[in-house]
Design a protein around this motif. Structure first.
Motif, PDB file in Angstrom:
ATOM      1  N   GLY A 121       0.815  -1.203   0.000  1.00 32.50           N
ATOM      2  CA  GLY A 121       0.000   0.000   0.000  1.00 32.50           C
ATOM      3  C   GLY A 121       0.846   1.249   0.000  1.00 32.50           C
ATOM      4  O   GLY A 121       1.954   1.277   0.539  1.00 32.50           O
ATOM      5  N   PHE A 122       0.310   2.291  -0.626  1.00 32.01           N
ATOM      6  CA  PHE A 122       0.946   3.599  -0.639  1.00 32.01           C
ATOM      7  C   PHE A 122       0.213   4.464   0.370  1.00 32.01           C
ATOM      8  O   PHE A 122      -1.010   4.612   0.300  1.00 32.01           O
ATOM      9  CB  PHE A 122       0.873   4.227  -2.037  1.00 32.01           C
ATOM     10  N   VAL A 123       0.938   5.028   1.341  1.00 35.38           N
ATOM     11  CA  VAL A 123       0.316   5.806   2.410  1.00 35.38           C
ATOM     12  C   VAL A 123      -0.065   7.185   1.874  1.00 35.38           C
ATOM     13  O   VAL A 123       0.799   7.995   1.536  1.00 35.38           O
ATOM     14  CB  VAL A 123       1.255   5.938   3.629  1.00 35.38           C
ATOM     15  N   GLY A 127      -6.045 -12.376   1.892  1.00 31.31           N
ATOM     16  CA  GLY A 127      -7.326 -11.745   2.177  1.00 31.31           C
ATOM     17  C   GLY A 127      -7.963 -11.201   0.906  1.00 31.31           C
ATOM     18  O   GLY A 127      -7.358 -11.217  -0.165  1.00 31.31           O
ATOM     19  N   VAL A 128      -9.187 -10.726   1.039  1.00 35.70           N
ATOM     20  CA  VAL A 128      -9.909 -10.160  -0.090  1.00 35.70           C
ATOM     21  C   VAL A 128     -10.254  -8.713   0.239  1.00 35.70           C
ATOM     22  O   VAL A 128     -10.978  -8.443   1.192  1.00 35.70           O
ATOM     23  CB  VAL A 128     -11.204 -10.954  -0.391  1.00 35.70           C
ATOM     24  N   LEU A 129      -9.698  -7.795  -0.531  1.00 38.77           N
ATOM     25  CA  LEU A 129     -10.006  -6.385  -0.381  1.00 38.77           C
ATOM     26  C   LEU A 129     -10.742  -5.945  -1.642  1.00 38.77           C
ATOM     27  O   LEU A 129     -10.188  -6.024  -2.735  1.00 38.77           O
ATOM     28  CB  LEU A 129      -8.729  -5.568  -0.175  1.00 38.77           C
ATOM     29  N   THR A 130     -11.957  -5.498  -1.486  1.00 34.26           N
ATOM     30  CA  THR A 130     -12.792  -5.153  -2.646  1.00 34.26           C
ATOM     31  C   THR A 130     -12.774  -3.659  -2.937  1.00 34.26           C
ATOM     32  O   THR A 130     -13.486  -3.202  -3.818  1.00 34.26           O
ATOM     33  CB  THR A 130     -14.241  -5.607  -2.414  1.00 34.26           C
ATOM     34  N   THR A 131     -11.975  -2.893  -2.212  1.00 36.60           N
ATOM     35  CA  THR A 131     -11.855  -1.464  -2.453  1.00 36.60           C
ATOM     36  C   THR A 131     -10.410  -1.132  -2.781  1.00 36.60           C
ATOM     37  O   THR A 131      -9.502  -1.905  -2.484  1.00 36.60           O
ATOM     38  CB  THR A 131     -12.276  -0.650  -1.207  1.00 36.60           C
ATOM     39  N   ASP A 132     -10.210   0.027  -3.401  1.00 41.68           N
ATOM     40  CA  ASP A 132      -8.843   0.434  -3.738  1.00 41.68           C
ATOM     41  C   ASP A 132      -8.209   1.277  -2.639  1.00 41.68           C
ATOM     42  O   ASP A 132      -7.061   1.668  -2.748  1.00 41.68           O
ATOM     43  CB  ASP A 132      -8.827   1.180  -5.063  1.00 41.68           C
ATOM     44  N   ARG A 133      -8.962   1.535  -1.571  1.00 38.54           N
ATOM     45  CA  ARG A 133      -8.452   2.279  -0.420  1.00 38.54           C
ATOM     46  C   ARG A 133      -8.744   1.510   0.863  1.00 38.54           C
ATOM     47  O   ARG A 133      -9.818   0.935   1.020  1.00 38.54           O
ATOM     48  CB  ARG A 133      -9.118   3.645  -0.282  1.00 38.54           C
ATOM     49  N   VAL A 134      -7.768   1.490   1.760  1.00 39.01           N
ATOM     50  CA  VAL A 134      -7.927   0.852   3.058  1.00 39.01           C
ATOM     51  C   VAL A 134      -7.559   1.891   4.111  1.00 39.01           C
ATOM     52  O   VAL A 134      -6.613   2.657   3.935  1.00 39.01           O
ATOM     53  CB  VAL A 134      -7.004  -0.379   3.193  1.00 39.01           C
ATOM     54  N   LEU A 173      -4.476   4.175   2.937  1.00 38.70           N
ATOM     55  CA  LEU A 173      -3.535   3.632   1.965  1.00 38.70           C
ATOM     56  C   LEU A 173      -4.242   3.303   0.653  1.00 38.70           C
ATOM     57  O   LEU A 173      -5.366   2.786   0.663  1.00 38.70           O
ATOM     58  CB  LEU A 173      -2.902   2.339   2.488  1.00 38.70           C
ATOM     59  N   ALA A 174      -3.570   3.579  -0.443  1.00 43.07           N
ATOM     60  CA  ALA A 174      -4.008   3.101  -1.756  1.00 43.07           C
ATOM     61  C   ALA A 174      -3.476   1.685  -1.876  1.00 43.07           C
ATOM     62  O   ALA A 174      -2.280   1.442  -1.720  1.00 43.07           O
ATOM     63  CB  ALA A 174      -3.461   3.990  -2.866  1.00 43.07           C
ATOM     64  N   VAL A 175      -4.362   0.735  -2.132  1.00 43.91           N
ATOM     65  CA  VAL A 175      -3.992  -0.685  -2.141  1.00 43.91           C
ATOM     66  C   VAL A 175      -3.339  -1.058  -3.463  1.00 43.91           C
ATOM     67  O   VAL A 175      -3.856  -0.745  -4.538  1.00 43.91           O
ATOM     68  CB  VAL A 175      -5.240  -1.567  -1.897  1.00 43.91           C
ATOM     69  N   GLY A 176      -2.195  -1.715  -3.349  1.00 44.39           N
ATOM     70  CA  GLY A 176      -1.519  -2.270  -4.516  1.00 44.39           C
ATOM     71  C   GLY A 176      -1.827  -3.758  -4.578  1.00 44.39           C
ATOM     72  O   GLY A 176      -2.973  -4.176  -4.461  1.00 44.39           O
ATOM     73  N   HIS A 177      -0.800  -4.550  -4.660  1.00 45.58           N
ATOM     74  CA  HIS A 177      -0.976  -5.998  -4.747  1.00 45.58           C
ATOM     75  C   HIS A 177      -1.430  -6.570  -3.401  1.00 45.58           C
ATOM     76  O   HIS A 177      -0.875  -6.240  -2.368  1.00 45.58           O
ATOM     77  CB  HIS A 177       0.327  -6.658  -5.185  1.00 45.58           C
ATOM     78  N   VAL A 178      -2.438  -7.440  -3.440  1.00 45.74           N
ATOM     79  CA  VAL A 178      -2.933  -8.101  -2.234  1.00 45.74           C
ATOM     80  C   VAL A 178      -2.401  -9.529  -2.224  1.00 45.74           C
ATOM     81  O   VAL A 178      -2.608 -10.282  -3.166  1.00 45.74           O
ATOM     82  CB  VAL A 178      -4.482  -8.104  -2.182  1.00 45.74           C
TER      83      VAL A 178
END
Length: 159
Positions: free
Chosen positions: A36-38, A67-74, A59-64
């Motif tokens: 993730g990019f902060v 787990g399953v992240l369905t958004t581009d931001r965490v 954070l902007a999510v890069g490679h996961v």
């Protein structure tokens, strides 16, 4: 004055204490592992009287990797200070994040955001672009493989 001085010393000596059991242990203990990019970090009011403020790190999510992240931001929700093992990820950096799903932190006002918890003890790592061995070993763990014994990432640090 003596009491105040002793109280000050006692408060400074209370702090976060983590044992680093290595990359594989952090991976196994996390619900989510991702690059993730902060983007931002802020302190917000919170409804818990014992901890009236928390830090939210977006954070902007890069490679996961797990787990399953369905958004581009965490949004990581963590304590505001290191004494309670709160993490501080510098804005503008790329991080490898180990996060957990914790009910008290998982809901929020923005439905397009995912809220998770991470701390100083979670194993988060600064993730520069040149750190290929870290990425390679995280990919191994995500495939269920072990880290080679000779790798610096295979070290199990314990007391």
């Amino acid at each position: 004055s003596l009491v105040a001085g002793l109280l000050g010393v006692a408060m400074r000596s209370i702090g976060c204490s983590c044992i680093d059991f290595g990359l594989a242990s952090h991976f196994a203990g996390a619900d989510y592992v991702f690059e993730g990019f902060v983007c931002s970090s802020r302190i917000v009011a919170w409804s818990d009287p014992e901890e009236p403020f928390i830090r939210e790190i977006t954070l902007a999510v890069g490679h996961v990797y797990k787990g399953v992240l369905t958004t581009d931001r965490v949004v990581i929700r963590t304590s505001t200070h290191g004494q309670a093992c709160g993490t501080l990820l510098p804005v503008g950096t790329r991080q490898l994040v180990f996060a957990r799903e914790i009910e008290k932190f998982s809901t929020g006002p923005e439905p397009d955001r995912r809220y998770v918890h991470s701390s100083l003890c979670s194993g988060n790592r600064f993730y520069p672009f040149w750190c290929f061995s870290l990425r390679k070993n995280i990919r191994r763990l995500s495939r269920g493989e072990e880290i080679p014994a000779g790798s610096k990432w295979a070290i199990d640090r314990a007391w």
